[in-house]
Design a protein around this motif. Structure first.
Motif, PDB file in Angstrom:
ATOM      1  N   ALA A  56       0.834  -1.203   0.000  1.00  0.00           N
ATOM      2  CA  ALA A  56       0.000   0.000   0.000  1.00  0.00           C
ATOM      3  C   ALA A  56       0.869   1.254   0.000  1.00  0.00           C
ATOM      4  O   ALA A  56       0.549   2.243  -0.674  1.00  0.00           O
ATOM      5  CB  ALA A  56      -0.938   0.003   1.200  1.00  0.00           C
ATOM      6  N   ALA A  57       1.975   1.230   0.747  1.00  0.00           N
ATOM      7  CA  ALA A  57       2.878   2.383   0.789  1.00  0.00           C
ATOM      8  C   ALA A  57       3.512   2.616  -0.581  1.00  0.00           C
ATOM      9  O   ALA A  57       3.649   3.760  -1.026  1.00  0.00           O
ATOM     10  CB  ALA A  57       3.953   2.174   1.851  1.00  0.00           C
ATOM     11  N   ALA A  58       3.880   1.537  -1.278  1.00  0.00           N
ATOM     12  CA  ALA A  58       4.453   1.666  -2.620  1.00  0.00           C
ATOM     13  C   ALA A  58       3.422   2.246  -3.586  1.00  0.00           C
ATOM     14  O   ALA A  58       3.737   3.123  -4.399  1.00  0.00           O
ATOM     15  CB  ALA A  58       4.953   0.320  -3.119  1.00  0.00           C
ATOM     16  N   SER A  59       2.189   1.769  -3.490  1.00  0.00           N
ATOM     17  CA  SER A  59       1.123   2.291  -4.347  1.00  0.00           C
ATOM     18  C   SER A  59       0.884   3.769  -4.081  1.00  0.00           C
ATOM     19  O   SER A  59       0.672   4.553  -5.015  1.00  0.00           O
ATOM     20  CB  SER A  59      -0.173   1.510  -4.111  1.00  0.00           C
ATOM     21  OG  SER A  59      -0.004   0.165  -4.500  1.00  0.00           O
ATOM     22  N   GLU A 119      11.225  11.633  -0.552  1.00  0.00           N
ATOM     23  CA  GLU A 119      10.855  10.571   0.378  1.00  0.00           C
ATOM     24  C   GLU A 119       9.643  11.039   1.173  1.00  0.00           C
ATOM     25  O   GLU A 119       9.526  12.224   1.484  1.00  0.00           O
ATOM     26  CB  GLU A 119      11.977  10.268   1.371  1.00  0.00           C
ATOM     27  CG  GLU A 119      13.200   9.648   0.770  1.00  0.00           C
ATOM     28  CD  GLU A 119      14.283   9.358   1.805  1.00  0.00           C
ATOM     29  OE1 GLU A 119      14.072   9.629   3.011  1.00  0.00           O
ATOM     30  OE2 GLU A 119      15.337   8.869   1.405  1.00  0.00           O
ATOM     31  N   VAL A 120       8.748  10.118   1.480  1.00  0.00           N
ATOM     32  CA  VAL A 120       7.640  10.397   2.386  1.00  0.00           C
ATOM     33  C   VAL A 120       7.616   9.304   3.457  1.00  0.00           C
ATOM     34  O   VAL A 120       8.128   8.201   3.247  1.00  0.00           O
ATOM     35  CB  VAL A 120       6.269  10.463   1.655  1.00  0.00           C
ATOM     36  CG1 VAL A 120       6.233  11.615   0.679  1.00  0.00           C
ATOM     37  CG2 VAL A 120       5.946   9.170   0.945  1.00  0.00           C
ATOM     38  N   GLU A 121       7.071   9.629   4.605  1.00  0.00           N
ATOM     39  CA  GLU A 121       6.935   8.657   5.690  1.00  0.00           C
ATOM     40  C   GLU A 121       5.477   8.241   5.798  1.00  0.00           C
ATOM     41  O   GLU A 121       4.577   9.075   5.711  1.00  0.00           O
ATOM     42  CB  GLU A 121       7.365   9.263   7.023  1.00  0.00           C
ATOM     43  CG  GLU A 121       8.845   9.473   7.150  1.00  0.00           C
ATOM     44  CD  GLU A 121       9.231   9.965   8.537  1.00  0.00           C
ATOM     45  OE1 GLU A 121       8.345  10.297   9.358  1.00  0.00           O
ATOM     46  OE2 GLU A 121      10.440  10.035   8.802  1.00  0.00           O
ATOM     47  N   LYS A 146       9.379   4.141   5.140  1.00  0.00           N
ATOM     48  CA  LYS A 146       9.971   5.205   4.330  1.00  0.00           C
ATOM     49  C   LYS A 146       9.712   4.855   2.871  1.00  0.00           C
ATOM     50  O   LYS A 146      10.028   3.750   2.425  1.00  0.00           O
ATOM     51  CB  LYS A 146      11.474   5.317   4.590  1.00  0.00           C
ATOM     52  CG  LYS A 146      12.149   6.407   3.765  1.00  0.00           C
ATOM     53  CD  LYS A 146      13.602   6.585   4.126  1.00  0.00           C
ATOM     54  CE  LYS A 146      14.407   5.470   3.502  1.00  0.00           C
ATOM     55  NZ  LYS A 146      15.856   5.686   3.593  1.00  0.00           N
ATOM     56  N   VAL A 147       9.120   5.793   2.139  1.00  0.00           N
ATOM     57  CA  VAL A 147       8.790   5.583   0.729  1.00  0.00           C
ATOM     58  C   VAL A 147       9.676   6.499  -0.099  1.00  0.00           C
ATOM     59  O   VAL A 147       9.572   7.725  -0.010  1.00  0.00           O
ATOM     60  CB  VAL A 147       7.293   5.879   0.470  1.00  0.00           C
ATOM     61  CG1 VAL A 147       6.949   5.621  -0.984  1.00  0.00           C
ATOM     62  CG2 VAL A 147       6.409   5.060   1.398  1.00  0.00           C
ATOM     63  N   VAL A 173      10.326   0.896  -0.754  1.00  0.00           N
ATOM     64  CA  VAL A 173       9.749   0.996   0.589  1.00  0.00           C
ATOM     65  C   VAL A 173      10.640   0.255   1.564  1.00  0.00           C
ATOM     66  O   VAL A 173      11.052  -0.880   1.329  1.00  0.00           O
ATOM     67  CB  VAL A 173       8.322   0.381   0.639  1.00  0.00           C
ATOM     68  CG1 VAL A 173       7.762   0.441   2.036  1.00  0.00           C
ATOM     69  CG2 VAL A 173       7.403   1.089  -0.340  1.00  0.00           C
ATOM     70  N   SER A 174      10.959   0.910   2.683  1.00  0.00           N
ATOM     71  CA  SER A 174      11.733   0.278   3.750  1.00  0.00           C
ATOM     72  C   SER A 174      11.202   0.811   5.076  1.00  0.00           C
ATOM     73  O   SER A 174      10.395   1.724   5.109  1.00  0.00           O
ATOM     74  CB  SER A 174      13.233   0.589   3.609  1.00  0.00           C
ATOM     75  OG  SER A 174      13.452   1.986   3.661  1.00  0.00           O
ATOM     76  N   GLY A 175      11.634   0.206   6.167  1.00  0.00           N
ATOM     77  CA  GLY A 175      11.195   0.715   7.459  1.00  0.00           C
ATOM     78  C   GLY A 175      11.176  -0.329   8.540  1.00  0.00           C
ATOM     79  O   GLY A 175      11.850  -1.352   8.451  1.00  0.00           O
TER      80      GLY A 175
END
Length: 64
Positions: free
Chosen positions: A10-13, A29-31, A45-46, A56-58
């Motif tokens: 969902a974060a990647a989308s 980058e967005v959080e 982190k996107v 996406v990582s986190g």
């Protein structure tokens, strides 16, 4: 039913959508904060490049 504390897909989308509608100036980058309402806070982190894939990582809370 509870939510997934960290949903990378969902974060990647979201990152792809923000870039497509030009709500962000890539690269950026967005959080994404998710899971707090169920007591499992997560931070993703996107990374949004000008073109190509979204990264996406986190962190997430372990499911026990």
């Amino acid at each position: 039913m509870t939510e997934d504390p960290a949903t990378g897909s969902a974060a990647a989308s979201l990152g792809g959508y923000l870039r497509a509608i030009e709500s962000v100036t890539a690269p950026c980058e967005v959080e994404v904060r998710q899971g707090s309402p169920i007591g499992r806070p997560s931070l993703l982190k996107v990374e949004i490049p000008p073109t190509g894939g979204i990264v996406v990582s986190g962190t997430a809370t372990k499911i026990s």
